[in-house]
Design a protein around this motif. Sequence first.
Motif, PDB file in Angstrom:
ATOM      1  N   UNK A   8     -12.308   2.601   1.173  1.00  0.00           N
ATOM      2  CA  UNK A   8     -11.972   4.000   1.001  1.00  0.00           C
ATOM      3  C   UNK A   8     -10.909   4.089  -0.076  1.00  0.00           C
ATOM      4  N   UNK A   9     -10.675   5.260  -0.665  1.00  0.00           N
ATOM      5  CA  UNK A   9      -9.645   5.379  -1.697  1.00  0.00           C
ATOM      6  C   UNK A   9      -8.276   4.932  -1.208  1.00  0.00           C
ATOM      7  N   UNK A  10      -7.985   5.131   0.088  1.00  0.00           N
ATOM      8  CA  UNK A  10      -6.672   4.741   0.599  1.00  0.00           C
ATOM      9  C   UNK A  10      -6.494   3.231   0.584  1.00  0.00           C
ATOM     10  N   UNK A  11      -7.536   2.487   0.969  1.00  0.00           N
ATOM     11  CA  UNK A  11      -7.410   1.038   1.036  1.00  0.00           C
ATOM     12  C   UNK A  11      -7.479   0.403  -0.345  1.00  0.00           C
ATOM     13  N   UNK A  12      -8.148   1.034  -1.291  1.00  0.00           N
ATOM     14  CA  UNK A  12      -8.210   0.449  -2.624  1.00  0.00           C
ATOM     15  C   UNK A  12      -6.888   0.639  -3.370  1.00  0.00           C
ATOM     16  N   UNK A  13      -6.112   1.650  -3.024  1.00  0.00           N
ATOM     17  CA  UNK A  13      -4.828   1.889  -3.676  1.00  0.00           C
ATOM     18  C   UNK A  13      -3.743   0.971  -3.148  1.00  0.00           C
ATOM     19  N   UNK A  14      -3.784   0.690  -1.857  1.00  0.00           N
ATOM     20  CA  UNK A  14      -2.696  -0.071  -1.266  1.00  0.00           C
ATOM     21  C   UNK A  14      -2.799  -1.531  -1.649  1.00  0.00           C
ATOM     22  N   UNK A  15      -1.630  -2.139  -1.863  1.00  0.00           N
ATOM     23  CA  UNK A  15      -1.576  -3.551  -2.195  1.00  0.00           C
ATOM     24  C   UNK A  15      -0.803  -4.248  -1.096  1.00  0.00           C
ATOM     25  N   UNK A  16      -1.113  -5.494  -0.826  1.00  0.00           N
ATOM     26  CA  UNK A  16      -0.362  -6.195   0.214  1.00  0.00           C
ATOM     27  C   UNK A  16       1.094  -6.379  -0.220  1.00  0.00           C
ATOM     28  N   UNK A  17       2.005  -6.111   0.699  1.00  0.00           N
ATOM     29  CA  UNK A  17       3.420  -6.237   0.386  1.00  0.00           C
ATOM     30  C   UNK A  17       3.848  -7.681   0.589  1.00  0.00           C
ATOM     31  N   UNK A  18       4.622  -8.190  -0.361  1.00  0.00           N
ATOM     32  CA  UNK A  18       5.132  -9.547  -0.256  1.00  0.00           C
ATOM     33  C   UNK A  18       6.645  -9.496  -0.188  1.00  0.00           C
ATOM     34  N   UNK A  19       7.249 -10.633   0.153  1.00  0.00           N
ATOM     35  CA  UNK A  19       8.699 -10.699   0.305  1.00  0.00           C
ATOM     36  C   UNK A  19       9.415 -10.528  -1.027  1.00  0.00           C
ATOM     37  N   UNK A  20       8.717 -10.765  -2.147  1.00  0.00           N
ATOM     38  CA  UNK A  20       9.363 -10.649  -3.451  1.00  0.00           C
ATOM     39  C   UNK A  20       9.203  -9.268  -4.078  1.00  0.00           C
ATOM     40  N   UNK A  21       8.552  -8.344  -3.377  1.00  0.00           N
ATOM     41  CA  UNK A  21       8.375  -6.996  -3.918  1.00  0.00           C
ATOM     42  C   UNK A  21       9.714  -6.298  -4.072  1.00  0.00           C
ATOM     43  N   UNK A  22       9.834  -5.565  -5.160  1.00  0.00           N
ATOM     44  CA  UNK A  22      11.043  -4.789  -5.415  1.00  0.00           C
ATOM     45  C   UNK A  22      10.790  -3.348  -4.969  1.00  0.00           C
ATOM     46  N   UNK A  23      11.853  -2.668  -4.585  1.00  0.00           N
ATOM     47  CA  UNK A  23      11.748  -1.284  -4.125  1.00  0.00           C
ATOM     48  C   UNK A  23      12.711  -0.437  -4.941  1.00  0.00           C
ATOM     49  N   UNK A  24      12.222   0.726  -5.407  1.00  0.00           N
ATOM     50  CA  UNK A  24      13.021   1.620  -6.239  1.00  0.00           C
ATOM     51  C   UNK A  24      13.388   2.875  -5.461  1.00  0.00           C
TER      52      UNK A  24
END
Length: 120
Positions: A8-24
């Motif tokens: 679905x469009x929702x699942x194709x947009x989301x990416x798996x979050x990793x411990x090295x991801x930065x947050x703004x």
Amino acid sequence: MSTGSSETPETSKSTPETASDRYECRACGYVYEPSKGDGKRQVPPGTPFEELPEGWRCPVCGAQRRKFENIGAGVGTSGFAENMGYGFGVNGLTPSQKNLLIFGGLGLGLLFLLSLYGLQ
């Protein structure tokens, strides 16, 4: 008409979050980097965003954790690696070296401009 994809469009947009991801922070633009932690709020380096204390807030503007957006892992210098050798050699300089080069050049130009008054 079906495309044959079960996503679905929702699942194709989301990416798996990793411990090295930065947050703004969406309020002020501060970027929380897990590799650096947060010295102002005593968060040690290596702490993923999800493991921050419940009362943690943006160290710049005080926004709550829900105001942060995942911007993915940091990839280093922007631009293509093969292009870093072009130009006048300033692509490899650190930001402080670039500031010294820019403001030093402006200061030297101002000095030359003021020296023109001494020619009369």
